[in-house]
Design a protein around this motif. Structure first.
Motif, PDB file in Angstrom:
ATOM      1  N   UNK A 621       0.814  -1.208   0.000  1.00 23.26           N
ATOM      2  CA  UNK A 621       0.000   0.000   0.000  1.00 23.26           C
ATOM      3  C   UNK A 621       0.847   1.258   0.000  1.00 23.26           C
ATOM      4  N   UNK A 622       1.983   1.210   0.702  1.00 21.91           N
ATOM      5  CA  UNK A 622       2.850   2.388   0.767  1.00 21.91           C
ATOM      6  C   UNK A 622       3.407   2.703  -0.618  1.00 21.91           C
ATOM      7  N   UNK A 623       3.794   1.676  -1.378  1.00 21.46           N
ATOM      8  CA  UNK A 623       4.315   1.902  -2.729  1.00 21.46           C
ATOM      9  C   UNK A 623       3.242   2.471  -3.640  1.00 21.46           C
ATOM     10  N   UNK A 624       2.028   1.915  -3.557  1.00 25.55           N
ATOM     11  CA  UNK A 624       0.924   2.440  -4.367  1.00 25.55           C
ATOM     12  C   UNK A 624       0.662   3.901  -4.042  1.00 25.55           C
ATOM     13  N   UNK A 625       0.736   4.216  -2.756  1.00 24.51           N
ATOM     14  CA  UNK A 625       0.517   5.602  -2.345  1.00 24.51           C
ATOM     15  C   UNK A 625       1.603   6.511  -2.896  1.00 24.51           C
ATOM     16  N   UNK A 626       2.855   6.056  -2.822  1.00 19.18           N
ATOM     17  CA  UNK A 626       3.960   6.878  -3.307  1.00 19.18           C
ATOM     18  C   UNK A 626       3.844   7.093  -4.816  1.00 19.18           C
ATOM     19  N   UNK A 627       3.443   6.044  -5.531  1.00 23.64           N
ATOM     20  CA  UNK A 627       3.261   6.187  -6.981  1.00 23.64           C
ATOM     21  C   UNK A 627       2.142   7.176  -7.287  1.00 23.64           C
ATOM     22  N   UNK A 628       1.029   7.079  -6.521  1.00 25.13           N
ATOM     23  CA  UNK A 628      -0.094   7.996  -6.738  1.00 25.13           C
ATOM     24  C   UNK A 628       0.297   9.429  -6.406  1.00 25.13           C
ATOM     25  N   UNK A 629       1.077   9.604  -5.343  1.00 20.71           N
ATOM     26  CA  UNK A 629       1.512  10.950  -4.966  1.00 20.71           C
ATOM     27  C   UNK A 629       2.440  11.541  -6.019  1.00 20.71           C
ATOM     28  N   UNK A 630       3.306  10.705  -6.554  1.00 13.75           N
ATOM     29  CA  UNK A 630       4.221  11.158  -7.611  1.00 13.75           C
ATOM     30  C   UNK A 630       3.438  11.568  -8.849  1.00 13.75           C
ATOM     31  N   UNK A 631       2.422  10.773  -9.184  1.00 16.24           N
ATOM     32  CA  UNK A 631       1.552  11.107 -10.316  1.00 16.24           C
ATOM     33  C   UNK A 631       0.819  12.428 -10.058  1.00 16.24           C
ATOM     34  N   UNK A 632       0.306  12.574  -8.840  1.00 14.89           N
ATOM     35  CA  UNK A 632      -0.454  13.784  -8.502  1.00 14.89           C
ATOM     36  C   UNK A 632       0.418  15.028  -8.620  1.00 14.89           C
ATOM     37  N   UNK A 633       1.666  14.898  -8.203  1.00 14.28           N
ATOM     38  CA  UNK A 633       2.576  16.041  -8.268  1.00 14.28           C
ATOM     39  C   UNK A 633       2.701  16.546  -9.704  1.00 14.28           C
ATOM     40  N   UNK A 634       2.844  15.620 -10.640  1.00 12.91           N
ATOM     41  CA  UNK A 634       2.947  16.012 -12.040  1.00 12.91           C
ATOM     42  C   UNK A 634       1.671  16.632 -12.566  1.00 12.91           C
ATOM     43  N   UNK A 635       0.537  16.061 -12.184  1.00 10.80           N
ATOM     44  CA  UNK A 635      -0.743  16.590 -12.664  1.00 10.80           C
ATOM     45  C   UNK A 635      -1.045  17.963 -12.062  1.00 10.80           C
TER      46      UNK A 635
END
Length: 934
Positions: A621-635
């Motif tokens: 779950x932590x990795x999924x969250x980090x990936x989502x946060x990284x995506x959000x930063x770009x968006x």
């Protein structure tokens, strides 16, 4: 000390807990003195009862490490001699083994220091003794010594291998054979040299014999060691198995299908088949083992689970993993057998077999995706029939299979919506909650890729989903929300009439705080973001703030999936609000977890700087969250642009770190987000005095990361995204932006076309295919081939000298041995390069050799059932003729053959009104004149 210690050892073995505790405390006190060593050695040799002698050896093993260096040479010699005597003269096997364990510990210090030169010769002598006990204990010691002095065996390795093989074949003693089996396992773990490993191939028949004997005598725990040895052999890159793979598979299948064996034993056997499918799939193909494996694994899907059994060891789950792995690696060898099994089993009177029939189809839908697209009619006939089965287990499996089809068999599956959706609608009202849950999953996956086709079903779908959302248990509500999200994405503006009701219901879920409800809150947060995208800014802006406040509060609940979906929610909000004053995406900076608005994103809070290891895929779950946060930063950067200025520099630092993160999902999102950061930087700096320098600085960092990723990253999807981002940068900013990097970009592209990049290196023999089974690498090579047209469009005729380097590596993908999709890729790339490079393309197409290859390519593509392929072929020939100088005139017969074959002219004029004349470069009369002349 010796006398008091003996009494304490006896007391320690008493059943009275208080007495044992007192003895333990006294022994701990005495053990601090080095003199405890000779005292324990004395009791090891002289105590009257085996239990006391064994305990003395156990304590000696624990304490000898701390005291060995303090002992005199005479005392050390006494200890070694006493241990040898215990091994050779002791009558109790447990005492002998305990003494052997002490020898293993002392050897770590004594052998390496040259203080025990006669130990190994002694062990070789014991291993050839007429006494069974000595042969056994020698092998036990060989096993344990590999952990402490493994390097000392190197000069004796050939002799050791011969000894182990002889002991595996010991006809007089099963104990010796078992000890030899364990010793082989120990030496395999220690051995890393490929040449030494290969010699173990000759051990396989004897290992199989010992394992079979152990199973026959009920020693399943020993037989499992054989599977552990095979595991080592299979994972080794050295060619260790040869034709022994046949006997290994046969044995593993025998054990897998034996229901009288323990679950763990069967699981180990099935796992070996799974490893073979993953690492040695070509061997399975070479020795025609795929069908025999499937003939055992498919029926295992129908094996009933023992209710007390660990699910992870259940045969049906393990068999499903094998089938999935083989399907991914050898799809064309799998699907026919699966279809045969499913067709027959779907009519079976046993519901478990009917369940297995559709489960198998769902399992292979990912690996056999290309083949199954052409078999959808018969496959759906089986699955939709199973959805009406009287047995719940069969209906549930059918719903699962439909979900798999919807996920992997796009877009073809959507064309069957008229037959599939009504069946799913019926399944939503199934009496079983399990069937309902799987049906929601199927519905979510199916609707996700639909468009206006969903409109006739929208009202009945939403009626059932909204009713279920208000009356179902939590787990069903979660999958129901996922389904509503997919329906909303497909319906877009048509979803507006249902949006208000859905959003009102989501308010109830987005305030839940109990741990068991946070999964539902996460799904609700995700759904609100999806609905916001559907209804747009105008309808959401007046009502968005309560949802945003609830989402921000969700960050503080420390539930990784909720945080993941919250990042996605804010990404959607940023997109619909676009470049406003920035307030819409302002995050409360007082929260310690969200300093500067980067909660959940920063790389500094985790030890992630370890070297990346290939073949390991971790998902938490932590990795999924980090990936989502990284995506959000770009968006956020993409959609807020100027308002993102305060966060730009910190975001770049984070994304640069994340581009080298150990997990590929995070790296992928970092690569995508860096392109968005570039877009924001361009908007932020375009009007400032020093803006150009700052923008170029960010561009330099981004380009260096992309170029490095192209050749060094080991994940194909990450590399593909870097290639696509480079192509987008060229398109958005022109050739001048990338001119300083062109040489490195060309080198990276050349490396990828030659299939020499890190992500293209074979992980196992499954990737080295000498039988024409190579699959088209759609993710990676399509992205790589798109770089060439991007270069050509930016550079025009100046691309010619670069194209000279890339041409032959590209044409390698046009060989007849390559899959059809590779040839389609080449045709499409050539067409665009010809269009954008112009006249210099003539230098590559003039000549009999090229024409022959071109004819082969174009004729195959024109025969394709895919309209896109036919269009690409027509476009390619047209551009080559237009820009290829004398090509169409020099080879008139060939081109007329192309023109009139497969109704080419009719096909082409669908796409180009002046097809024939334009195709011939305005020189039709010259072509006809050349023909008449001949």
């Amino acid at each position: 000390m010796a006398q008091s210690l003996e009494l304490l050892l006896i007391q320690f073995l008493m059943p009275d807990n208080d007495a044992r505790r007192q003895a333990e405390e006294q022994i701990k006190r005495l053990a601090k003195d080095p003199q405890v060593v000779p005292a324990l050695v004395q009791h090891l040799r002289t105590a009257k009862t085996p239990n006391v002698r064994q305990l003395a050896a156990v304590l000696l093993r624990k304490k000898i490490t701390g005291h060995w260096a303090k002992l005199s040479p005479q005392l050390k010699q006494l200890v070694k001699q006493s241990l040898i005597e215990s091994i050779t003269m002791e009558h109790s096997p447990p005492v002998r083994r305990a003494s052997a364990n002490v020898v293993s510990i002392i050897a770590k210090y004594a052998v390496t220091a040259g203080e025990w030169p006669d130990l190994l010769p002694f062990l070789f002598q014991c291993s050839q003794s007429a006494q069974e006990d000595l042969r056994e204990v020698a092998l036990i010691l060989f096993s344990s010594l590999t952990e402490t002095i493994g390097n000392a065996f190197q000069p004796y390795f050939v002799d050791l291998q011969a000894l182990l093989l002889k002991c595996l074949q010991d006809e007089a003693s099963n104990r010796v054979r078992v000890a030899a089996l364990k010793a082989v396992g120990s030496f395999l773990e220690f051995t890393s040299d490929g040449d030494d490993l290969v010699k173990f191939r000759q051990f396989i028949p004897s290992i199989l014999n010992v394992a079979r004997q152990c199973l026959a005598s009920g020693e399943e725990d020993v037989a499992v060691i054989a599977f552990e040895i095979f595991d080592e052999l299979i994972e080794s890159p050295a060619p260790l198995l040869g034709d022994s793979v046949k006997s290994i598979v046969q044995f593993a299948l025998e054990v897998s299908s034996s229901q009288n064996l323990e679950s763990n034993t069967r699981h180990q056997a099935i796992q070996i088949v799974s490893w073979l499918a993953k690492y040695k799939s070509n061997s399975l193909k070479k020795y025609k083992l795929v069908i025999p494996i499937l003939q055992v694994m498919c029926p295992l899907l129908a094996e009933s689970n023992n209710s007390n059994e660990d699910d992870d060891l259940a045969p049906d789950r393990a068999a499903a993993e094998v089938i999935d792995t083989i399907a991914v690696n050898l799809p064309k060898h799998v699907l026919p057998a699966i279809l045969e099994f499913s067709s027959l089993s779907s009519q079976d009177t046993n519901p478990k077999f009917r369940e297995a029939s559709v489960t198998a189809l769902g399992i292979v839908s990912e690996g056999c995706v290309d083949l199954m697209r052409d078999k959808l009619e018969p496959v759906l006939h089986i699955v939709l029939g199973a959805l009406r089965d009287p047995e719940q287990m069969v209906r549930g499996a059918a719903s699962f299979a439909l979900g798999q089809f919807a996920e992997y068999l796009q877009p073809e599956i959507v064309s069957h919506y008229e037959s599939v959706l009504p069946c799913i609608l019926n399944a939503l009202e199934d009496a079983s909650d399990e069937v309902k849950e799987k049906s929601y999953y199927a519905l979510a996956a199916f609707c996700e890729n639909m468009g206006e086709e969903i409109l006739p079903f929208l009202d009945p779908l939403m009626g059932k989903l909204l009713a279920a959302l208000q009356s179902s248990p939590r787990n069903l509500q979660e999958t129901c929300m996922s389904a509503i999200g997919s329906v909303a994405s497909a319906a877009e503006q048509a979803f507006i009439p249902y949006a208000e009701r859905v959003l009102e219901l989501m308010k109830l879920f987005m305030v839940l705080t109990n741990d068991e409800d946070l999964q539902s809150r996460a799904r609700a947060t995700e759904l609100v973001g999806i609905v916001a995208m559907c209804v747009g800014r105008g309808r959401m802006e007046p009502i968005i703030h309560p949802f945003m406040e609830a989402a921000v509060l969700g960050f503080g609940l420390e539930f990784s999936e909720l945080r993941e979906y919250t990042h996605g929610f804010f990404s959607n909000v940023a997109e619909i609000m676009d470049d406003d004053d920035g307030s819409a995406v302002d995050i409360d900076e007082s929260d310690d977890e969200n300093i500067n608005g980067f909660g959940g994103v920063s790389s500094d809070d985790e030890a992630h700087d370890e070297p990346r290891v290939r073949n390991i895929s971790i998902r938490t779950g932590v990795l999924d969250e980090k990936a989502a946060a990284t995506q959000a930063l770009g968006l956020f950067a993409l959609h807020t642009k100027n308002s993102f200025a305060p966060y730009l520099e910190e975001s770049v630092k984070i994304l640069v770190k994340h581009s080298e993160y150990f997990h590929e999902d995070v790296r992928l999102q970092a690569v995508i987000s860096l392109k968005h950061i570039l877009t924001a930087a361009h908007a932020i700096f375009c009007n400032s005095n020093d803006g150009q320098a700052k923008a170029l600085e960010i561009l330099d960092r981004v380009m260096n990361i992309y170029i490095k990723t192209m050749t060094e990253d080991d994940d194909k999807e990450v590399v593909a995204q870097a290639c696509m981002s480079v192509a987008d940068i060229i398109k958005d900013y022109g050739y001048m932006a990338v001119e300083p990097y062109m040489q490195r970009l060309v080198d990276g592209t050349l490396t990828l076309l030659r299939e020499e990049a890190a992500c293209q290196q074979p992980e196992n023999d499954s990737d080295i295919d000498d039988d024409g089974d190579t699959a088209h690498d759609e993710v990676l090579m399509d992205a790589v081939s798109d770089l060439l047209p991007a270069f050509a469009k930016a550079m025009g005729p100046h691309f010619a000298p670069i194209f000279a380097k890339l041409f032959e590596p590209l044409m390698k993908f046009a060989k007849s041995s390559r899959p059809p999709q590779d040839r389609t890729m080449v045709v499409a790339s050539l067409a665009e390069v010809a269009q954008n490079m112009g006249a210099p393309i003539g230098g590559y197409v003039d000549g009999d050799s090229f024409l022959q290859r071109l004819m082969h390519l174009v004729l195959k593509e024109l025969a394709s059932s895919d309209a896109t392929n036919r269009r690409n072929a027509a476009f390619c020939v047209g551009e080559l003729c237009k820009n290829g100088g004398e090509l169409s005139v020099k080879y008139p017969y060939a081109f007329l053959d192309i023109l009139f074959t497969f109704n080419f002219l009719a096909t082409y004029t669908e796409y180009r009104p002046d097809g024939f004349g334009w195709l011939c470069g305005g020189r039709l009369h010259e072509i006809l004149f050349s023909i008449s002349f001949f």
